[in-house]
Design a protein around this motif. Structure first.
Motif, PDB file in Angstrom:
ATOM      1  N   ASP A 149      -3.735   8.255   1.290  1.00 42.66           N
ATOM      2  CA  ASP A 149      -4.926   8.617  -0.001  1.00 42.66           C
ATOM      3  C   ASP A 149      -5.422   8.100  -1.274  1.00 42.66           C
ATOM      4  N   GLY A 150      -4.941   6.714  -1.280  1.00 41.81           N
ATOM      5  CA  GLY A 150      -4.688   6.086  -2.330  1.00 41.81           C
ATOM      6  C   GLY A 150      -3.614   5.362  -3.063  1.00 41.81           C
ATOM      7  N   GLN A 151      -2.192   6.216  -2.723  1.00 42.73           N
ATOM      8  CA  GLN A 151      -1.493   5.925  -3.558  1.00 42.73           C
ATOM      9  C   GLN A 151      -0.230   4.431  -2.925  1.00 42.73           C
ATOM     10  N   SER A 152       0.661   3.601  -3.631  1.00 34.49           N
ATOM     11  CA  SER A 152       1.143   2.601  -3.453  1.00 34.49           C
ATOM     12  C   SER A 152       2.431   3.099  -3.220  1.00 34.49           C
ATOM     13  N   GLY A 153       3.876   2.689  -2.363  1.00 37.35           N
ATOM     14  CA  GLY A 153       5.191   3.454  -2.245  1.00 37.35           C
ATOM     15  C   GLY A 153       5.859   2.079  -1.713  1.00 37.35           C
ATOM     16  N   ILE A 154       7.033   2.920  -1.176  1.00 40.06           N
ATOM     17  CA  ILE A 154       7.856   1.736  -0.752  1.00 40.06           C
ATOM     18  C   ILE A 154       8.851   2.839  -0.553  1.00 40.06           C
ATOM     19  N   ALA A 155       9.463   2.298   0.989  1.00 40.83           N
ATOM     20  CA  ALA A 155      10.591   2.944   1.956  1.00 40.83           C
ATOM     21  C   ALA A 155      11.807   2.429   2.326  1.00 40.83           C
ATOM     22  N   VAL A 156      13.203   2.335   2.399  1.00 43.81           N
ATOM     23  CA  VAL A 156      13.722   2.005   3.392  1.00 43.81           C
ATOM     24  C   VAL A 156      14.248   2.347   3.732  1.00 43.81           C
ATOM     25  N   LEU A 157      14.570   2.241   5.196  1.00 45.65           N
ATOM     26  CA  LEU A 157      15.229   2.765   5.610  1.00 45.65           C
ATOM     27  C   LEU A 157      16.659   2.189   6.313  1.00 45.65           C
ATOM     28  N   VAL A 158      17.534   3.288   5.798  1.00 41.52           N
ATOM     29  CA  VAL A 158      18.775   2.784   5.807  1.00 41.52           C
ATOM     30  C   VAL A 158      20.223   3.562   7.121  1.00 41.52           C
ATOM     31  N   GLY A 159      20.109   3.240   7.944  1.00 41.77           N
ATOM     32  CA  GLY A 159      21.168   3.145   9.864  1.00 41.77           C
ATOM     33  C   GLY A 159      21.177   2.720   9.661  1.00 41.77           C
ATOM     34  N   GLY A 160      22.107   2.291  11.054  1.00 39.22           N
ATOM     35  CA  GLY A 160      23.608   1.328  11.882  1.00 39.22           C
ATOM     36  C   GLY A 160      22.224   0.640  12.505  1.00 39.22           C
ATOM     37  N   SER A 161      22.958  -0.157  13.604  1.00 35.33           N
ATOM     38  CA  SER A 161      22.198  -1.040  14.826  1.00 35.33           C
ATOM     39  C   SER A 161      21.508   0.124  15.878  1.00 35.33           C
ATOM     40  N   SER A 162      20.266  -0.154  15.412  1.00 32.05           N
ATOM     41  CA  SER A 162      19.420   0.367  17.078  1.00 32.05           C
ATOM     42  C   SER A 162      19.178   2.271  16.814  1.00 32.05           C
ATOM     43  N   THR A 163      18.908   2.207  15.506  1.00 28.46           N
ATOM     44  CA  THR A 163      19.198   3.734  14.940  1.00 28.46           C
ATOM     45  C   THR A 163      17.281   4.648  15.387  1.00 28.46           C
ATOM     46  N   ASP A 192       0.458  -2.559  -9.214  1.00 30.93           N
ATOM     47  CA  ASP A 192      -1.054  -3.537  -9.819  1.00 30.93           C
ATOM     48  C   ASP A 192      -2.220  -2.098  -9.112  1.00 30.93           C
ATOM     49  N   PRO A 193      -2.883  -1.724 -10.008  1.00 33.08           N
ATOM     50  CA  PRO A 193      -3.739  -0.570  -9.835  1.00 33.08           C
ATOM     51  C   PRO A 193      -5.093  -2.134  -8.714  1.00 33.08           C
ATOM     52  N   GLU A 194      -4.370  -2.763  -9.536  1.00 32.96           N
ATOM     53  CA  GLU A 194      -6.229  -3.591  -8.586  1.00 32.96           C
ATOM     54  C   GLU A 194      -6.223  -3.942  -6.879  1.00 32.96           C
ATOM     55  N   HIS A 195      -4.551  -3.815  -6.577  1.00 30.68           N
ATOM     56  CA  HIS A 195      -3.956  -4.273  -5.543  1.00 30.68           C
ATOM     57  C   HIS A 195      -3.399  -2.723  -4.470  1.00 30.68           C
ATOM     58  N   ALA A 196      -4.029  -1.910  -5.067  1.00 28.12           N
ATOM     59  CA  ALA A 196      -3.779  -0.574  -4.801  1.00 28.12           C
ATOM     60  C   ALA A 196      -5.054   0.034  -3.663  1.00 28.12           C
ATOM     61  N   PRO A 197      -4.270   0.796  -2.590  1.00 25.63           N
ATOM     62  CA  PRO A 197      -2.803   0.641  -2.076  1.00 25.63           C
ATOM     63  C   PRO A 197      -2.498  -0.450  -1.468  1.00 25.63           C
ATOM     64  N   VAL A 198      -1.112  -0.068  -1.324  1.00 22.98           N
ATOM     65  CA  VAL A 198      -0.046  -0.875  -0.726  1.00 22.98           C
ATOM     66  C   VAL A 198       0.917  -0.384  -0.336  1.00 22.98           C
ATOM     67  N   LEU A 199       1.569  -0.404   1.010  1.00 26.34           N
ATOM     68  CA  LEU A 199       2.882   0.845   1.370  1.00 26.34           C
ATOM     69  C   LEU A 199       4.059  -0.756   2.217  1.00 26.34           C
ATOM     70  N   VAL A 200       5.115  -0.966   1.242  1.00 30.13           N
ATOM     71  CA  VAL A 200       5.994  -1.403   1.710  1.00 30.13           C
ATOM     72  C   VAL A 200       7.196  -0.782   2.383  1.00 30.13           C
ATOM     73  N   LEU A 201       7.440  -0.480   3.596  1.00 22.46           N
ATOM     74  CA  LEU A 201       8.366  -0.879   4.470  1.00 22.46           C
ATOM     75  C   LEU A 201       9.517  -1.355   5.105  1.00 22.46           C
ATOM     76  N   GLY A 202      10.791  -1.494   4.683  1.00 22.75           N
ATOM     77  CA  GLY A 202      11.593  -1.946   5.249  1.00 22.75           C
ATOM     78  C   GLY A 202      12.928  -1.022   5.633  1.00 22.75           C
ATOM     79  N   THR A 203      13.295  -1.960   6.881  1.00 23.08           N
ATOM     80  CA  THR A 203      14.856  -1.154   7.624  1.00 23.08           C
ATOM     81  C   THR A 203      16.264  -2.361   6.863  1.00 23.08           C
ATOM     82  N   ILE A 204      17.723  -1.458   6.864  1.00 25.70           N
ATOM     83  CA  ILE A 204      17.962  -2.335   6.438  1.00 25.70           C
ATOM     84  C   ILE A 204      19.591  -1.695   6.759  1.00 25.70           C
ATOM     85  N   TRP A 205      20.907  -1.849   7.547  1.00 27.85           N
ATOM     86  CA  TRP A 205      22.035  -1.389   7.740  1.00 27.85           C
ATOM     87  C   TRP A 205      22.881  -1.117   6.497  1.00 27.85           C
TER      88      TRP A 205
END
Length: 488
Positions: free
Chosen positions: A190-204, A276-289
């Motif tokens: 819908d146009g809103q930039s955001g970020i999430a980092v999924l936190v969990g053990g190996s192969s979850t 930065d509204p000029e680059h929106a929307p972007v979505l940053v997704l990460g994973t980590i133990w």
């Protein structure tokens, strides 16, 4: 002699002319002063503000602004500071001449901006070779095989001849945490930039969940997995090339954010990108133990020295989505229904230990590979254990039995070349866990006898209980499947 560059001819021209203009305009001022003045004018015109990262992209790589009007405001500041008077300050014939000159200047810069926006296949000027390069790929180009190879989703177990009739990825079971992840992706669509980092053990299931969430984004969305020549360098070199409607894929986020030499630069750049509204929307997704998440978010004690992860911590604060190790009872019921069309999922549900379905799916191929590639002594222990089980021995295999039997699985040469501590080395190899599962053999750790119940004093009552939902402590699933291990 020709010079190889990653920039199109148009971007090279825009970058060069901006730098020349800046040199003549600043005269003791700083670029940030020009950005501040441009932002004052942009605010009056109700246009998006400029960020240092965006302007840096213009000057370093000729990255064209999304809106020429925004670029022109900064150019206008530089031109005025270079000595060209504004038409608004003049009258009569001088005003007319100044207006014509400003119109010509604006048309020239608009032409440069349009050339910079042209595809990178545009032929470069003589003596320079232009290289076409994209830092992202359309999401609709990803098939299952590319998801496995490029996005680093773990391959699942094989089920013999039936594998030819199945997709490369096993059927997906939607879980509770997917709801929050899906909301974030919907907001991005819908146009809103955001970020999430999924936190969990190996192969979850962290990486697979990210893919399931983004694969149905609208047409035009792209995905960028920065890995070449290495992960930190890929982000630093190319972050300003990220266009709107891009998913930035940070699988194994510790390689980006816990790299002490580059963490601050990467995290600050991502923060600028997201804001930065000029680059929106972007979505940053990460994973980590969890252990890496703890290192990333832990605030150093005062006086203990520099804080190398301050920017990264600010980037991810309140952005975690926890991926549980085990399926809930409701999720297992859903999986049972889906498993009727996927024998891989059916096998995992039958044999997975305590609801660890995804670990079984990813762990079985890794266990088979470890067995096939094991050093001779380690492979001998595994084969001795396998035969003992086939002959009817219970899962708890005494270590002396395995040690004595292993000799029969080694050639004379292999036996003679063993180190004196071969057994310890072999045990270390076969008991090492991988992808969230036990190793081929597991040391048996007896559980302590349960303590008698006793009343805790009021002063030791935990304070976190108020923040946990009433159903967060679910009963653990019963153990299933045999275990091969060491009896101490």
């Amino acid at each position: 002699m020709s010079k190889t560059t990653d920039l199109s001819a148009g971007r090279q021209i825009l970058r060069t002319e901006l730098r020349k203009l800046e040199v003549g305009a600043l005269r003791g001022r700083d670029r940030t002063d020009a950005i501040a003045e441009a932002n004052r004018r942009l605010q009056q015109a109700q246009l998006p503000r400029l960020s240092p990262t965006t302007v840096g992209g213009w000057f370093e790589k000729g990255t064209p602004a999304k809106d020429f009007g925004v670029l022109w405001v900064l150019v206008e500041v530089f031109v005025e500071w270079s000595g060209q008077p504004s038409a608004d300050t003049l009258t009569g014939h001088d005003r007319a001449k100044a207006t014509a000159r400003w119109t010509s200047t604006k048309e020239l810069w608009k032409t440069r901006w349009e050339q910079a926006k042209a595809p990178r296949s545009v032929t470069a000027s003589p003596g320079i070779q232009a290289v076409s390069r994209r830092v992202s790929r359309p999401i609709d180009e990803f098939d299952d095989r590319l998801v496995l190879d490029d996005l680093e989703v773990h391959p699942a177990l094989s089920v013999g001849a039936a594998i030819d009739r199945l997709d490369a990825l096993p059927a997906y079971v939607t879980r509770e945490f997917d709801t929050r992840l899906g909301s974030l992706v919907a907001a991005a669509a819908d146009g809103q930039s955001g970020i999430a980092v999924l936190v969990g053990g190996s192969s979850t299931g962290k990486t697979r969940a990210c893919w399931e969430a983004v694969k149905n984004l609208p047409d035009g969305w792209r995905l960028w997995h920065p890995i070449e020549p290495d992960r930190p360098t890929a982000v630093i070199r190319n972050l300003d090339l990220v266009a709107p409607q891009t998913v930035v894929w940070l699988n194994e986020a510790q390689h980006y954010l816990l790299d002490q030499a580059h963490s601050t630069q990467i995290a600050s750049g991502l923060r600028e990108l997201l804001n930065d509204p000029e680059h929106a929307p972007v979505l940053v997704l990460g994973t980590i133990w969890p252990e890496y998440w703890d290192a990333l978010t832990d605030v150093p004690a005062p006086g203990t020295g520099p804080d190398p992860y301050a920017q990264a911590r600010q980037l991810v604060t309140n952005k975690s989505i926890v991926v549980p190790e085990v399926f809930t009872a409701d999720e297992l019921k859903t999986a049972q229904t889906i498993a009727t069309s996927d024998p891989r999922l059916a096998e995992a549900l039958q044999h997975a230990e305590q609801g660890q379905v995804t670990q079984y799916l990813a762990g079985v191929p890794a266990l088979i590979e470890r067995y096939r590639t094991a050093p001779p002594a380690a492979k001998a222990l595994i084969e001795a254990a396998m035969d003992a089980r086939r002959l009817g021995h219970d899962p708890a295999l005494p270590l002396p039995l395995l040690e004595a039997a292993a000799e029969g699985y080694l050639t004379d040469t292999q036996w003679d070349l063993l180190d004196d501590d071969w057994l310890e080395q072999a045990l270390a190899h076969v008991t090492r866990p991988l992808r969230g599962t036990r190793g081929p053999l597991t040391r048996i750790r007896p559980r302590p006898a349960p303590l008698p119940p006793r009343r805790l004093p009021r002063t030791t009552r935990p304070t976190f209980h108020r923040h946990r939902s009433s159903d967060s402590r679910r009963p653990r699933c019963s153990r299933s499947g045999p275990h091969v291990g060491r009896s101490d």
